[in-house]
Design a protein around this motif. Structure first.
Motif, PDB file in Angstrom:
ATOM      1  N   PRO A   1      -2.504  10.974   0.149  1.00  0.00           N
ATOM      2  CA  PRO A   1      -2.194  10.563   1.527  1.00  0.00           C
ATOM      3  C   PRO A   1      -1.972   9.047   1.602  1.00  0.00           C
ATOM      4  O   PRO A   1      -2.672   8.273   0.936  1.00  0.00           O
ATOM      5  N   THR A   2      -1.020   8.657   2.411  1.00  0.00           N
ATOM      6  CA  THR A   2      -0.719   7.242   2.560  1.00  0.00           C
ATOM      7  C   THR A   2      -0.112   7.017   3.940  1.00  0.00           C
ATOM      8  O   THR A   2      -0.022   7.951   4.741  1.00  0.00           O
ATOM      9  N   VAL A   3       0.277   5.792   4.232  1.00  0.00           N
ATOM     10  CA  VAL A   3       0.959   5.498   5.490  1.00  0.00           C
ATOM     11  C   VAL A   3       2.318   4.902   5.148  1.00  0.00           C
ATOM     12  O   VAL A   3       2.406   3.822   4.573  1.00  0.00           O
ATOM     13  N   VAL A   4       3.364   5.647   5.460  1.00  0.00           N
ATOM     14  CA  VAL A   4       4.729   5.216   5.172  1.00  0.00           C
ATOM     15  C   VAL A   4       5.466   5.034   6.500  1.00  0.00           C
ATOM     16  O   VAL A   4       5.407   5.900   7.369  1.00  0.00           O
ATOM     17  N   ASN A   5       6.120   3.898   6.649  1.00  0.00           N
ATOM     18  CA  ASN A   5       6.848   3.610   7.889  1.00  0.00           C
ATOM     19  C   ASN A   5       5.962   3.797   9.121  1.00  0.00           C
ATOM     20  O   ASN A   5       6.396   4.300  10.153  1.00  0.00           O
ATOM     21  N   GLY A   6       4.699   3.390   8.979  1.00  0.00           N
ATOM     22  CA  GLY A   6       3.768   3.430  10.098  1.00  0.00           C
ATOM     23  C   GLY A   6       3.221   4.799  10.435  1.00  0.00           C
ATOM     24  O   GLY A   6       2.516   4.953  11.431  1.00  0.00           O
ATOM     25  N   ASN A   7       3.520   5.811   9.611  1.00  0.00           N
ATOM     26  CA  ASN A   7       3.100   7.172   9.910  1.00  0.00           C
ATOM     27  C   ASN A   7       2.500   7.844   8.683  1.00  0.00           C
ATOM     28  O   ASN A   7       2.871   7.521   7.550  1.00  0.00           O
ATOM     29  N   PRO A   8       1.560   8.799   8.881  1.00  0.00           N
ATOM     30  CA  PRO A   8       0.964   9.498   7.742  1.00  0.00           C
ATOM     31  C   PRO A   8       2.021  10.165   6.868  1.00  0.00           C
ATOM     32  O   PRO A   8       2.996  10.729   7.375  1.00  0.00           O
ATOM     33  N   ALA A   9       1.826  10.103   5.550  1.00  0.00           N
ATOM     34  CA  ALA A   9       2.786  10.665   4.597  1.00  0.00           C
ATOM     35  C   ALA A   9       2.053  10.964   3.297  1.00  0.00           C
ATOM     36  O   ALA A   9       0.846  10.701   3.172  1.00  0.00           O
ATOM     37  N   LEU A  10       2.784  11.518   2.343  1.00  0.00           N
ATOM     38  CA  LEU A  10       2.219  11.805   1.019  1.00  0.00           C
ATOM     39  C   LEU A  10       3.063  11.143  -0.062  1.00  0.00           C
ATOM     40  O   LEU A  10       4.294  11.178  -0.003  1.00  0.00           O
ATOM     41  N   VAL A  11       2.377  10.562  -1.041  1.00  0.00           N
ATOM     42  CA  VAL A  11       3.041  10.176  -2.279  1.00  0.00           C
ATOM     43  C   VAL A  11       2.806  11.317  -3.256  1.00  0.00           C
ATOM     44  O   VAL A  11       1.661  11.713  -3.495  1.00  0.00           O
ATOM     45  N   VAL A  12       3.877  11.881  -3.787  1.00  0.00           N
ATOM     46  CA  VAL A  12       3.786  13.023  -4.711  1.00  0.00           C
ATOM     47  C   VAL A  12       3.931  12.515  -6.137  1.00  0.00           C
ATOM     48  O   VAL A  12       4.895  11.808  -6.460  1.00  0.00           O
ATOM     49  N   ARG A  13       2.959  12.875  -6.973  1.00  0.00           N
ATOM     50  CA  ARG A  13       3.007  12.476  -8.388  1.00  0.00           C
ATOM     51  C   ARG A  13       3.048  13.712  -9.279  1.00  0.00           C
ATOM     52  O   ARG A  13       2.362  14.701  -9.015  1.00  0.00           O
ATOM     53  N   LEU A  14       3.842  13.653 -10.319  1.00  0.00           N
ATOM     54  CA  LEU A  14       3.886  14.689 -11.351  1.00  0.00           C
ATOM     55  C   LEU A  14       3.519  14.040 -12.666  1.00  0.00           C
ATOM     56  O   LEU A  14       4.149  13.055 -13.077  1.00  0.00           O
ATOM     57  N   ASP A  15       2.489  14.576 -13.312  1.00  0.00           N
ATOM     58  CA  ASP A  15       2.003  13.998 -14.575  1.00  0.00           C
ATOM     59  C   ASP A  15       1.737  12.500 -14.438  1.00  0.00           C
ATOM     60  O   ASP A  15       2.008  11.709 -15.345  1.00  0.00           O
ATOM     61  N   GLY A  16       1.220  12.095 -13.278  1.00  0.00           N
ATOM     62  CA  GLY A  16       0.840  10.705 -13.060  1.00  0.00           C
ATOM     63  C   GLY A  16       1.954   9.792 -12.590  1.00  0.00           C
ATOM     64  O   GLY A  16       1.700   8.680 -12.133  1.00  0.00           O
ATOM     65  N   GLU A  17       3.205  10.254 -12.684  1.00  0.00           N
ATOM     66  CA  GLU A  17       4.336   9.422 -12.279  1.00  0.00           C
ATOM     67  C   GLU A  17       4.777   9.786 -10.855  1.00  0.00           C
ATOM     68  O   GLU A  17       4.741  10.952 -10.464  1.00  0.00           O
TER      69      GLU A  17
END
Length: 298
Positions: A244-260
């Motif tokens: 979970p993160t905040v992108v463009n002022g709104n809740p969002a997800l950073v998706v990682r595959l195998d750490g990348e």
């Protein structure tokens, strides 16, 4: 720019830099292009006779707007050959951006996509008037139109945006709750869990830019979206991590595959369910999701 402490031009530019970046980004949807615009603004600003400038902020905004309009027209040609849907470049934003409701909405992925449907001049007028409360006279000077023409453009742009923007403001807590439900379903490969959190008319837009695999057209409907997501990540559940993160002022997800980093997933929520999913996978647009970008409307 060698003597920052005593150079009035530098001091003024630095004082307004975050504002100028926000103006350029809202007009362009690209942080990389916004940075280029700021460089061009600086090169013009240092040639200005400051003794003739009554309002430095207004003058800098005017230069930035003109440079953004030039860049926007160039970008339009670039987007005509872009592979698949084009999404704005996501920015990791500080918590105070999310707390500023007006700012968070103005840079949200949903509204930025609506702004893409305006002409360059309409977009400039709308952004300057609605987000930054710039006067009609100042906007007229920035876009080379009469104040009367600017008022008409602003009215037309506002009607266009209001017909397409989210119907009502949703609290960050409501968005976060939907995001958490989506995240759980994604982590466990729970197809029914995905269907439960998606609105029946949900739209998924994915941007791979021809570099990463992505749907070449928006996917519409909860069943199709859930199956697309499950098909894409179902086999990778063990290697998949969502943060979970905040992108463009709104809740969002950073998706990682195998750490990348695989991509950034922003969303739009209505009535506690997800109605819009915006997945940016193009690596060229993922360089600003690991360090916060300061934005401001003032």
């Amino acid at each position: 720019m060698s003597d920052h402490a005593t150079n009035p031009a530098t001091e003024a530019f630095v004082a307004h830099r975050n504002l100028l970046f926000t103006v350029a980004y809202e007009m362009l949807g690209s942080a990389a292009d916004a940075e280029d615009v700021l460089q061009e603004t600086w090169l013009r600003w240092v040639r200005v006779d400051l003794g003739q400038v009554r309002d430095q902020r207004a003058y800098l905004v005017r230069i930035t707007t003109r440079q953004s309009l030039n860049r926007l027209r160039t970008m339009r040609r670039r987007k005509e050959t872009y592979i698949g849907p084009w999404l704005p470049e996501p920015l990791l934003t500080a918590p105070d951006v999310a707390e500023d409701v007006e700012l968070a909405e103005s840079v949200s992925m949903a509204l930025m996509l609506v702004l893409e449907t305006l002409s360059p001049t309409e977009r400039a007028v709308f952004v300057l008037r609605e987000a930054f409360d710039v006067s009609y006279d100042e906007i007229a000077a920035a876009v080379d139109k009469s104040p009367a023409a600017v008022r008409q453009i602003a009215h037309r742009a506002r009607q266009h945006v209001d017909a397409r923007r989210p119907r009502e403001a949703v609290s960050p807590n409501e968005t976060r709750a939907a995001l958490e439900s989506f995240q759980r379903a994604l982590a466990t490969g729970d197809l029914q869990g995905l269907l439960d959190v998606l609105a029946p008319e949900v739209v998924l837009v994915s941007d791979g830019g021809g570099v990463k695999q992505a749907a070449l057209r928006p996917i519409i409907g909860a069943d199709k979206v859930a199956r697309f997501i499950a098909g894409g990540y179902g086999k990778a559940v063990g290697a998949l991590a969502t943060v979970p993160t905040v992108v463009n002022g709104n809740p969002a997800l950073v998706v990682r595959l195998d750490g990348e980093i695989d991509g950034v997933l922003a969303l739009r929520v209505e009535d506690a369910r997800i109605i819009g999913l915006y997945y940016v996978r193009n690596p060229e647009k993922l360089s600003r999701v690991e360090s916060e970008i300061p934005l401001t409307l003032r």
